[in-house]
Design an enzyme around this catalytic site. Structure first.
Site, PDB file in Angstrom:
ATOM      1  N   THR A 160      56.631  40.572  65.320  1.00 34.76           N
ATOM      2  CA  THR A 160      55.854  41.615  65.999  1.00 34.76           C
ATOM      3  C   THR A 160      55.990  42.966  65.305  1.00 34.76           C
ATOM      4  OG1 THR A 160      56.311  40.450  68.036  1.00 34.76           O
ATOM      5  CG2 THR A 160      55.496  42.692  68.257  1.00 34.76           C
ATOM      6  N   GLY A 199      64.838  40.859  68.538  1.00 38.42           N
ATOM      7  CA  GLY A 199      66.128  40.828  69.227  1.00 38.42           C
ATOM      8  C   GLY A 199      67.263  40.743  68.228  1.00 38.42           C
ATOM      9  N   GLU A 442      57.533  35.375  72.875  1.00 38.25           N
ATOM     10  CA  GLU A 442      57.016  34.122  72.293  1.00 38.25           C
ATOM     11  C   GLU A 442      55.585  33.846  72.733  1.00 38.25           C
ATOM     12  OE1 GLU A 442      58.970  32.803  70.134  1.00 38.25           O
ATOM     13  OE2 GLU A 442      60.822  33.813  70.724  1.00 38.25           O
TER      14      GLU A 442
HETATM   15  C1  LIG Z   1      62.133  41.291  75.549  1.00 32.10           C
HETATM   16  C2  LIG Z   1      61.278  41.041  74.350  1.00 32.10           C
HETATM   17  C3  LIG Z   1      61.827  40.446  73.230  1.00 32.10           C
HETATM   18  C4  LIG Z   1      61.049  40.229  72.099  1.00 32.10           C
HETATM   19  N1  LIG Z   1      61.631  39.688  70.989  1.00 32.10           N
HETATM   20  C5  LIG Z   1      60.902  39.557  69.854  1.00 32.10           C
HETATM   21  C6  LIG Z   1      61.506  39.073  68.647  1.00 32.10           C
HETATM   22  O1  LIG Z   1      62.685  38.723  68.607  1.00 32.10           O
HETATM   23  N2  LIG Z   1      60.744  39.008  67.526  1.00 32.10           N
HETATM   24  C7  LIG Z   1      59.427  39.364  67.522  1.00 32.10           C
HETATM   25  O2  LIG Z   1      58.793  39.276  66.474  1.00 32.10           O
HETATM   26  N3  LIG Z   1      58.822  39.806  68.656  1.00 32.10           N
HETATM   27  C8  LIG Z   1      59.520  39.920  69.811  1.00 32.10           C
HETATM   28  N4  LIG Z   1      58.922  40.385  70.966  1.00 32.10           N
HETATM   29  C9  LIG Z   1      57.507  40.732  70.941  1.00 32.10           C
HETATM   30  C10 LIG Z   1      56.648  39.723  71.693  1.00 32.10           C
HETATM   31  O3  LIG Z   1      56.659  38.477  71.041  1.00 32.10           O
HETATM   32  C11 LIG Z   1      55.240  40.291  71.817  1.00 32.10           C
HETATM   33  O4  LIG Z   1      55.335  41.503  72.527  1.00 32.10           O
HETATM   34  C12 LIG Z   1      54.344  39.320  72.545  1.00 32.10           C
HETATM   35  O5  LIG Z   1      54.030  38.231  71.715  1.00 32.10           O
HETATM   36  C13 LIG Z   1      53.049  39.977  73.025  1.00 32.10           C
HETATM   37  O6  LIG Z   1      52.368  40.545  71.967  1.00 32.10           O
HETATM   38  P1  LIG Z   1      51.874  42.069  72.001  1.00 32.10           P
HETATM   39  O7  LIG Z   1      53.029  42.929  72.337  1.00 32.10           O
HETATM   40  O8  LIG Z   1      51.154  42.290  70.737  1.00 32.10           O
HETATM   41  O9  LIG Z   1      50.890  42.132  73.215  1.00 32.10           O
HETATM   42  P2  LIG Z   1      49.330  42.408  73.134  1.00 32.10           P
HETATM   43  O10 LIG Z   1      48.688  41.245  72.467  1.00 32.10           O
HETATM   44  O11 LIG Z   1      49.038  43.740  72.584  1.00 32.10           O
HETATM   45  O12 LIG Z   1      48.991  42.376  74.683  1.00 32.10           O
HETATM   46  C14 LIG Z   1      48.456  43.481  75.433  1.00 32.10           C
HETATM   47  C15 LIG Z   1      47.378  42.951  76.394  1.00 32.10           C
HETATM   48  O13 LIG Z   1      46.261  42.502  75.628  1.00 32.10           O
HETATM   49  C16 LIG Z   1      45.894  41.201  76.039  1.00 32.10           C
HETATM   50  N5  LIG Z   1      45.362  40.456  74.885  1.00 32.10           N
HETATM   51  C17 LIG Z   1      45.794  40.479  73.599  1.00 32.10           C
HETATM   52  N6  LIG Z   1      45.059  39.637  72.848  1.00 32.10           N
HETATM   53  C18 LIG Z   1      44.158  39.069  73.662  1.00 32.10           C
HETATM   54  C19 LIG Z   1      43.132  38.097  73.488  1.00 32.10           C
HETATM   55  N7  LIG Z   1      42.886  37.533  72.305  1.00 32.10           N
HETATM   56  N8  LIG Z   1      42.387  37.743  74.557  1.00 32.10           N
HETATM   57  C20 LIG Z   1      42.631  38.279  75.772  1.00 32.10           C
HETATM   58  N9  LIG Z   1      43.606  39.189  76.007  1.00 32.10           N
HETATM   59  C21 LIG Z   1      44.354  39.580  74.962  1.00 32.10           C
HETATM   60  C22 LIG Z   1      47.180  40.575  76.552  1.00 32.10           C
HETATM   61  O14 LIG Z   1      46.905  39.519  77.474  1.00 32.10           O
HETATM   62  C23 LIG Z   1      47.853  41.755  77.228  1.00 32.10           C
HETATM   63  O15 LIG Z   1      47.361  41.851  78.544  1.00 32.10           O
HETATM   64  C24 LIG Z   1      59.678  40.597  72.108  1.00 32.10           C
HETATM   65  C25 LIG Z   1      59.122  41.183  73.251  1.00 32.10           C
HETATM   66  C26 LIG Z   1      59.904  41.403  74.360  1.00 32.10           C
HETATM   67  C27 LIG Z   1      59.287  42.043  75.572  1.00 32.10           C
END
Ligand SMILES: Cc1cc2nc3c(=O)[nH]c(=O)nc-3n(C[C@H](O)[C@H](O)[C@H](O)COP(=O)(O)OP(=O)(O)OC[C@H]3O[C@@H](n4cnc5c(N)ncnc54)[C@H](O)[C@@H]3O)c2cc1C
Length: 672
Positions: A160, A199, A442
């Protein structure tokens, strides 16, 4: 180390019985079965229970896992320190005891739950691990795997970025191959390309598995995994060109040091790109993977584990709420009669029994998914892409469905405990913040539901064959016969019909838009709410099916009857509470049918009521598993412990808070 208690006496001993709250004891005495029978079934036999308890007791009786205060009361630094100390002890002890496979998992899982705010640390600590093992070729495994397993290499998984998470292809970090030197050069070209969230990256990791756009021969080959050392192995200082740190306080999971990472002209040898499935040759030429989906394979493993963890968290929440609801007496059901246990109110049963049914359904669904993963992953990686597709689809939808239901379930349990549910001593806040992270990590819930929906379309069109989706091709669903004793098969058939109905509706909506000339991508977006509903309905069907498939494995008798009732309740609650409109519109059920189903559901509440405590006891959680909840204690001594914890909280604090003098005194004494 203090003495290790006998696995079978430690939680059900005679002394515990004498000390138990009488209402809770009466529940246990009045149940139709001994909860231990069900515990044995869940553990795969009494040997399994013995072994699990023995291993848990090793952790419980280890003074190094000190746990003075609920982690939600610790500062971020304290929480991190405690988690780290526990983790190092865990690594030492795992080696000392020689735990492997299932034993390792039990010890690892339990020891981590001693410090609940680090509950996903066990996943994240070596979170690059699954990805590494999946993508590293033999040379790379020989070079690094031992150091990873021995914790010399502390890894993190950096996919991410600040600007992108869900959309893998949108990642901006680059890894350009320099064929003159046989090296990759990694860069974070923009602010939004900064790696975010990984993490253990914040303070612990010395290596990161970085997903970056591979550039070679002037072409972008898409995101690939690169092993990058980020901190010095002697001093732990960030290496030149690396900016790394902690992203700061979060919603919960304080003990985990999620981090950020920026890379500036970081050079790594060619062999640091993990190359089991794809390869960059010394001259810069590129061999792609046979199966493009393999890039997500590491996530797959974790996604397949999360549903079982969600089931367990939900089981904990409902254990707390049901035990408390038997101890809590409030109001009058009949004038002049003693105050009833709040679990006797039908409305309380409506809140908690469907969650109890979910906890069991999710437990069995999680087990089925683990089995599917174990059978499918090797076949998938060895060249059968349909297996990977199936696993990906199943794990996506179950992870999305079970984690999101888990969060709402925990909050319902919290509300069902009234005011005391809002105390941190209830254990709910820690359960909730941990569970809500699972909804996002994930893979975001909606994104995963929509990924599953695309798979459902293929199954619906007959382009992909999957036994779990065979119901989509079945024709001639007939209206259910609801007279007489309600059968599980009848309800399961209704669930299959309902899921197919949702898929059909979404498909029709999308197809009609396309017929009107709307572009495919726009038609997809305009029907995407319907598709998420279809994916959820599919998950509900396969969860009930996993539950129903498990029932014949239970010996005939009261345990099977109790679980049979819960299985029926799981399906009925879905049909009655969230589908009545569509089922009537489709002329599949009449309004009378629905009333009859609702009546059956309410009758099930009465049947389940006497066994409610036995059903939660069977999960066999220690008080520590339950976050030391004052409400969910095995002995039911709720009021004593609420009071004790408040006294402890006040212990050592001055009777007059220093802020009285600073702010309040002037206000009280002023003559405004
Ligand atoms: C506690 C925690 C630990 C984590 N650990 C790791 C880690 O170790 N390594 C790592 O790489 N990442 C990590 N992450 C990141 C995590 O994997 C991402 O935050 C997660 O996959 C969601 O992606 P995003 O943040 O880009 O959300 P976004 O995709 O930006 O989501 C925002 C909104 O947009 C919507 N959305 C996005 N795309 C679409 C679509 N195509 N169609 C419809 N709706 C959509 C979603 O449903 C959501 O409502 C962690 C996150 C947390 C909270």
């Amino acid at each position: 180390m203090s003495t290790i208690p006998n696995p079978f006496e430690s939680r059900r001993g005679i002394s515990e019985r004498r000390e138990t709250n009488p209402d809770l004891q009466q529940e246990r005495d009045g149940a139709s079965f001994d909860s231990m029978q069900l515990t044995h079934f869940l553990d795969g036999g009494s040997d399994g229970t013995y072994r699990r308890r023995h291993i848990e007791n090793l952790a419980l009786s280890d003074p190094e896992y000190d746990f003075d205060r609920e982690s939600s009361q610790l500062s971020l630094d304290e929480a991190f320190k405690t988690a780290l100390k526990h983790h190092v002890q865990l690594v030492r002890k795992t080696k000392e005891f020689g735990f492997k496979d299932k034993d390792y998992d039990i010890y690892n899982y339990f020891a981590h739950y001693l410090n609940p705010s680090s509950q996903v640390k066990k996943r994240l600590w070596r979170s690059g691990g699954p990805m590494f093992e999946l993508h590293a070729n033999q040379f790379q495994q020989e070079k690094w795997l031992k150091d990873i397993k021995d914790h010399r290499i502390i890894g993190c998984y950096a996919q991410t970025e600040l600007g992108h998470g869900s959309f893998l292809r949108g990642l901006e970090t680059t890894a350009e191959y320099d064929k003159e030197r046989g090296e990759f050069v990694l860069n974070s070209p923009t602010l939004t390309s900064t790696k975010w969230w990984a993490g253990t990256m914040g303070w612990c990791a010395n290596h990161a598995l970085v997903m970056a756009q591979l550039m070679t021969e002037g072409k972008n080959r898409g995101p690939h995994p690169f092993l990058v050392q980020i901190r010095d192995m002697d001093t732990h200082n960030p290496l030149p060109g690396i900016a790394v740190g902690n992203i700061g306080p979060k919603y919960g999971l304080d003990a985990i040091d999620n981090g950020f990472l920026r890379l500036e002209n970081i050079r790594i040898p060619r062999m640091n790109m993990l190359m089991k499935h794809f390869e960059v040759h010394p001259d810069g030429s590129y061999t792609p993977a046979k199966n493009a989906k393999v890039i997500n394979g590491g996530m797959l493993r974790i996604r397949c584990q999360i549903p079982s963890q969600s089931a367990s968290i939900l089981a904990k929440a409902v254990t707390i709420a049901i035990r408390y609801s038997c101890v809590r007496r409030q109001s009058e059901m009949q004038p002049g009669a003693p105050e009833p246990q709040v679990l006797d109110f039908q409305t309380q049963q409506e809140k908690l029994f469907p969650i109890l049914a979910q906890a069991y359904a999710f437990t069995f669904t999680g087990k089925a998914l683990t089995k599917l993963f174990e059978e499918g992953i090797q076949e998938g990686l060895n060249g059968d892409p349909s297996k990977l597709l199936e696993l990906h689809a199943q794990s996506s939808v179950l992870k999305a469905y079970m984690t999101s239901r888990g969060v709402t379930g925990i909050e319902t349990c919290r509300m069902a405990c009234g005011g005391h549910g809002y105390s941190r001593f209830s254990g709910f806040p820690t359960l909730l913040t941990g569970a809500s992270a699972s909804v996002t990590v994930e893979g975001d819930v909606t994104v995963l539901l929509l990924q599953n929906a695309r798979y459902l379309i293929k199954c619906f069109e007959g382009k992909v064959k999957d036994a779990q989706c065979a119901y989509l091709l079945k024709e001639g669903y007939s209206r259910p016969k609801l007279g007489g004793k309600l059968k599980i098969d009848t309800i399961l058939d209704c669930m299959a019909f309902r899921a197919k109905l949702h898929v059909n509706q979404a498909f029709t909506q999308m197809s009609q838009l396309k017929l009107k000339g709307v572009k495919s991508s726009a038609a997809w977006n305009t029907s995407s709410v319907a598709w998420t509903e279809a994916a959820i309905a599919h998950a509900e069907y396969i969860s009930m099916k996993a539950f129903a498939d498990t029932l014949p494995e239970i010996p005939n008798g009261p345990v099977r009857v109790a679980l049979h009732n819960l299985c029926l309740l799981f399906g009925l609650h879905v049909l009655v509470r969230s589908s009545s409109r569509v089922l009537i519109q489709a002329d599949y059920l009449s309004a009378d049918d629905l009333s009859q189903l609702e009546l059956s559901m309410l009758e099930l509440y009465e049947a389940i009521r006497p066994d409610a405590v036995a059903l939660v006891d069977a999960f066999d959680f220690t008080n520590r598993h339950l976050m030391d909840s004052v409400l969910g204690r095995y002995d039911g001594k709720v009021y004593e412990h609420i009071n004790k914890r408040a006294e402890e909280y006040n212990h050592g604090r001055p009777e007059v808070h220093p802020m009285y003098e600073k702010y309040l005194e002037g206000l009280i004494k002023s003559r405004m």
